[in-house]
Design a protein around this motif. Structure first.
Motif, PDB file in Angstrom:
ATOM      1  N   SER A  50     -59.831 -49.688  47.707  1.00 54.98           N
ATOM      2  CA  SER A  50     -60.986 -48.951  47.178  1.00 54.98           C
ATOM      3  C   SER A  50     -61.933 -48.544  48.298  1.00 54.98           C
ATOM      4  N   GLN A  90     -61.662 -46.652  39.444  1.00 54.49           N
ATOM      5  CA  GLN A  90     -60.920 -47.680  38.705  1.00 54.49           C
ATOM      6  C   GLN A  90     -61.577 -47.956  37.344  1.00 54.49           C
ATOM      7  N   ASP A 166     -57.930 -44.271  41.788  1.00 55.07           N
ATOM      8  CA  ASP A 166     -58.019 -45.666  42.221  1.00 55.07           C
ATOM      9  C   ASP A 166     -57.518 -46.565  41.100  1.00 55.07           C
ATOM     10  N   GLU A 167     -56.369 -47.170  41.319  1.00 52.60           N
ATOM     11  CA  GLU A 167     -55.721 -48.053  40.338  1.00 52.60           C
ATOM     12  C   GLU A 167     -55.726 -47.423  38.936  1.00 52.60           C
TER      13      GLU A 167
END
Ligand SMILES: Nc1ncnc2c1ncn2[C@@H]1O[C@H](COP(=O)(O)OP(=O)(O)O)[C@@H](O)[C@H]1O
Ligand SMILES: [Mg+2]
Length: 339
Positions: A50, A90, A166-167
């Motif tokens: 991140s 995320q 992000d994820e």
């Protein structure tokens, strides 16, 4: 006269680093992502994924090194970088009490999309992520997968050249994760864009990415295609559990002598061997064990997965049993042997 500068890479970093006090969260990483590539950072919690994304999206300044996105410098040209990227965090950023469409409208205004284009852009992304029929429902009624799709849609409205995810599927069940993968593939095809994603799911990286960078403790351990990574491991993985550990050191050193073995990792009494011809190696293992009076409790042979690649490059599994990764404990526990 204006010179046309050809942008070689979609993303390019040189010795990129970010420290928080004593902690080197991102530690001297250099990599480049080609135009229209899907590139993934695979690594456990706390690896620095991140932080890297936040530097590339101009939300954090690097402590050292350089990064270009779409040819623009993230420190000196943040506005141009922001105009060319989409960023899906995320954690969901949608407002639960607004409808799906209202959320996109808000996002379109924040992204300064010209008024005359807003309706068309929203219709387009809603269709792409198949939320047109739910667009007037409050997001509070949406499932986790639908919220994530809406988040992704918000990142597409201004048609970015590079999309950061992000994820993208963390916390979703496996069926929903698979559906999100399909949407990501569809978006990539339709919008013809570069995608940079992070994940700690091996399968996700394997399914989606043209190339993967394995990141651990802020450092890139290896960058390659999933296929090359797996074949570099040797064709087979042998997992071995031994009973008595008295002669373990000699046992390991003799195993290393076997020519067909490419790499060995060892964690307490569990040994993982990467071999080019597993079936030929197994009798040799039994022979050595018998000579040293070592009892083999179990032995298995399988094709390498990205999990094995991760272990081979970092010396530990990506997650431990309770799903949490503990750098210090794992590092103290693990001993890594490179054949
Ligand atoms: N703002 C911050 N201040 C201090 N430490 C941070 C901060 N952000 C991240 N870290 C630390 O940096 C490391 C990398 O974090 P992060 O990039 O979030 O990892 P990942 O996304 O791979 O899980 C972790 O050890 C984390 O605790
Ligand atoms: Mg993270």
């Amino acid at each position: 006269m204006r010179l046309a500068i050809k942008v070689l890479y979609s993303i390019e970093t040189k010795s990129l680093s970010k420290s928080f006090g004593d902690l080197n969260a991102v530690d001297d990483i250099s990599f480049s992502v080609d135009n229209k590539e899907i590139f993934g950072f695979l690594g456990p919690n706390g690896a620095g994924k991140s932080t890297t994304i936040m530097i590339l999206t101009t939300l954090l300044k690097p402590t050292f090194g350089q990064a270009l996105v779409s040819g623009f410098d993230v420190v000196t040209q943040p506005k141009q970088v922001r105009e060319s990227i989409g960023y899906v965090q995320q954690e969901s950023t949608v407002d639960e009490y607004l409808t799906g469409r209202e959320n996109l409208l808000l996002q379109a205004r924040l992204n300064h999309i010209p008024k005359n284009l807003i309706k068309q852009r929203i219709d387009e992304v809603l269709e792409l992520i198949e939320l047109s029929d739910k667009q007037n429902d409050a997001v509070v009624t949406y499932s986790g997968g639908m919220r994530k799709r809406l988040d992704i849609a918000g990142g597409l409205l201004h048609r970015p050249k590079v999309l950061f995810l992000d994820e993208p599927t963390v916390g979703l069940d496996i069926q929903t994760r698979r559906k999100i993968w399909e949407y990501i593939k569809k978006i990539h095809k339709e919008f013809d864009m570069t995608i940079f994603l992070t994940t700690h799911y091996m399968e996700e990286a394997d399914q989606l990415c043209d190339r993967i960078g394995i990141i651990d403790c802020g450092k890139i351990q290896v960058i390659d295609t999933p296929q090359n990574m797996k074949s570099a491991m040797g064709n087979e993985v042998i997992s071995l559990v031994i009973e008595n550990q008295n002669n373990e050191k000699i046992f390991l050193s003799q195993l290393k002598e076997i020519e067909l073995i490419k790499n060995i990792n060892e964690d307490q009494n569990k040994i993982t061997l990467f071999a080019s011809k597993g079936t030929e190696v197994i009798p040799k293992i039994f022979q050595i064990a018998s000579n040293l009076n070592i009892k083999i409790k179990s032995i298995s042979l399988k094709q390498p997965t990205l999990d094995d690649v991760f272990i081979s490059y970092t010396g530990h599994e990506i997650r431990d049993d309770d799903g949490k990764f503990n750098r210090k404990r794992e590092h103290a526990k693990m001993k890594r042997l490179r054949a």
